[in-house]
Design a protein around this motif. Structure first.
Motif, PDB file in Angstrom:
ATOM      1  N   ALA A 148       0.828  -1.211   0.000  1.00 19.54           N
ATOM      2  CA  ALA A 148       0.000   0.000   0.000  1.00 19.54           C
ATOM      3  C   ALA A 148       0.865   1.265   0.000  1.00 19.54           C
ATOM      4  O   ALA A 148       0.585   2.199  -0.752  1.00 19.54           O
ATOM      5  CB  ALA A 148      -0.938   0.005   1.197  1.00 19.54           C
ATOM      6  N   ILE A 149       1.916   1.294   0.800  1.00 17.18           N
ATOM      7  CA  ILE A 149       2.747   2.501   0.842  1.00 17.18           C
ATOM      8  C   ILE A 149       3.609   2.623  -0.402  1.00 17.18           C
ATOM      9  O   ILE A 149       4.158   3.690  -0.679  1.00 17.18           O
ATOM     10  CB  ILE A 149       3.616   2.600   2.122  1.00 17.18           C
ATOM     11  CG1 ILE A 149       4.650   1.482   2.186  1.00 17.18           C
ATOM     12  CG2 ILE A 149       2.748   2.629   3.355  1.00 17.18           C
ATOM     13  CD1 ILE A 149       5.654   1.628   3.306  1.00 17.18           C
ATOM     14  N   SER A 150       3.716   1.555  -1.175  1.00 20.24           N
ATOM     15  CA  SER A 150       4.474   1.598  -2.426  1.00 20.24           C
ATOM     16  C   SER A 150       3.612   2.091  -3.580  1.00 20.24           C
ATOM     17  O   SER A 150       4.119   2.340  -4.672  1.00 20.24           O
ATOM     18  CB  SER A 150       5.019   0.203  -2.759  1.00 20.24           C
ATOM     19  OG  SER A 150       5.873  -0.248  -1.730  1.00 20.24           O
ATOM     20  N   GLY A 151       2.317   2.236  -3.343  1.00 22.81           N
ATOM     21  CA  GLY A 151       1.390   2.668  -4.385  1.00 22.81           C
ATOM     22  C   GLY A 151       1.179   4.166  -4.375  1.00 22.81           C
ATOM     23  O   GLY A 151       1.985   4.935  -3.846  1.00 22.81           O
ATOM     24  N   THR A 152       0.074   4.586  -4.948  1.00 25.58           N
ATOM     25  CA  THR A 152      -0.260   6.003  -5.071  1.00 25.58           C
ATOM     26  C   THR A 152      -0.965   6.501  -3.815  1.00 25.58           C
ATOM     27  O   THR A 152      -1.958   5.912  -3.392  1.00 25.58           O
ATOM     28  CB  THR A 152      -1.183   6.222  -6.287  1.00 25.58           C
ATOM     29  OG1 THR A 152      -0.521   5.731  -7.450  1.00 25.58           O
ATOM     30  CG2 THR A 152      -1.512   7.686  -6.468  1.00 25.58           C
ATOM     31  N   LEU A 153      -0.461   7.552  -3.231  1.00 24.25           N
ATOM     32  CA  LEU A 153      -1.056   8.146  -2.037  1.00 24.25           C
ATOM     33  C   LEU A 153      -2.262   8.990  -2.439  1.00 24.25           C
ATOM     34  O   LEU A 153      -2.162   9.857  -3.300  1.00 24.25           O
ATOM     35  CB  LEU A 153      -0.030   9.020  -1.321  1.00 24.25           C
ATOM     36  CG  LEU A 153      -0.501   9.731  -0.057  1.00 24.25           C
ATOM     37  CD1 LEU A 153      -0.878   8.720   1.014  1.00 24.25           C
ATOM     38  CD2 LEU A 153       0.582  10.666   0.440  1.00 24.25           C
ATOM     39  N   LEU A 154      -3.409   8.706  -1.830  1.00 23.23           N
ATOM     40  CA  LEU A 154      -4.624   9.450  -2.130  1.00 23.23           C
ATOM     41  C   LEU A 154      -4.904  10.548  -1.115  1.00 23.23           C
ATOM     42  O   LEU A 154      -5.410  11.602  -1.467  1.00 23.23           O
ATOM     43  CB  LEU A 154      -5.829   8.509  -2.182  1.00 23.23           C
ATOM     44  CG  LEU A 154      -5.801   7.427  -3.251  1.00 23.23           C
ATOM     45  CD1 LEU A 154      -7.031   6.545  -3.144  1.00 23.23           C
ATOM     46  CD2 LEU A 154      -5.688   8.042  -4.627  1.00 23.23           C
ATOM     47  N   LEU A 155      -4.582  10.284   0.142  1.00 20.67           N
ATOM     48  CA  LEU A 155      -4.906  11.241   1.193  1.00 20.67           C
ATOM     49  C   LEU A 155      -3.915  11.095   2.340  1.00 20.67           C
ATOM     50  O   LEU A 155      -3.571   9.989   2.730  1.00 20.67           O
ATOM     51  CB  LEU A 155      -6.329  10.976   1.719  1.00 20.67           C
ATOM     52  CG  LEU A 155      -6.799  11.786   2.916  1.00 20.67           C
ATOM     53  CD1 LEU A 155      -6.969  13.247   2.521  1.00 20.67           C
ATOM     54  CD2 LEU A 155      -8.108  11.229   3.449  1.00 20.67           C
ATOM     55  N   LYS A 156      -3.466  12.231   2.852  1.00 23.31           N
ATOM     56  CA  LYS A 156      -2.572  12.234   4.015  1.00 23.31           C
ATOM     57  C   LYS A 156      -2.983  13.405   4.885  1.00 23.31           C
ATOM     58  O   LYS A 156      -3.059  14.536   4.424  1.00 23.31           O
ATOM     59  CB  LYS A 156      -1.125  12.369   3.552  1.00 23.31           C
ATOM     60  CG  LYS A 156      -0.147  12.537   4.677  1.00 23.31           C
ATOM     61  CD  LYS A 156       1.282  12.642   4.187  1.00 23.31           C
ATOM     62  CE  LYS A 156       1.443  13.845   3.313  1.00 23.31           C
ATOM     63  NZ  LYS A 156       2.820  14.166   2.964  1.00 23.31           N
TER      64      LYS A 156
END
Length: 91
Positions: free
Chosen positions: A35-43
């Motif tokens: 999951a952290i290697s993918g695209t970040l949607l919201l932080k």
């Protein structure tokens, strides 16, 4: 809103059924690392995100080391049925 309802809402909003919604706080190190290697949607919080990535990376590395160093166990001759079909007979 529960996860299933949220996933449905995301699928409706994006017109896609290619949405995987997962509680990363209870996921395995491997899934969290993916999951952290993918695209970040919201932080929401930079520090919280940095801590999550750090912990996830360390736990993934530990799990990877355990799996790669796990002893290879060879089956004992005659103990495993080599046939792809289970034996028939009384149970």
């Amino acid at each position: 809103m529960d996860f299933l309802a949220l996933q449905g809402a995301l699928q409706d909003a994006t017109a896609s059924d290619q949405i995987d919604l997962i509680d990363l706080n209870s996921a395995s190190p491997t899934l969290r690392f993916e999951a952290i290697s993918g695209t970040l949607l919201l932080k929401r919080d930079d520090q919280e995100m940095a801590e999550f990535v750090s912990v996830t990376s360390r736990e993934y590395e530990s799990a990877f080391q355990i799996l790669t160093n796990w002893p290879k166990i060879e089956p004992i001759s005659g103990c495993l049925n080599p046939s792809p079909h289970p034996p028939h007979g009384p149970a």
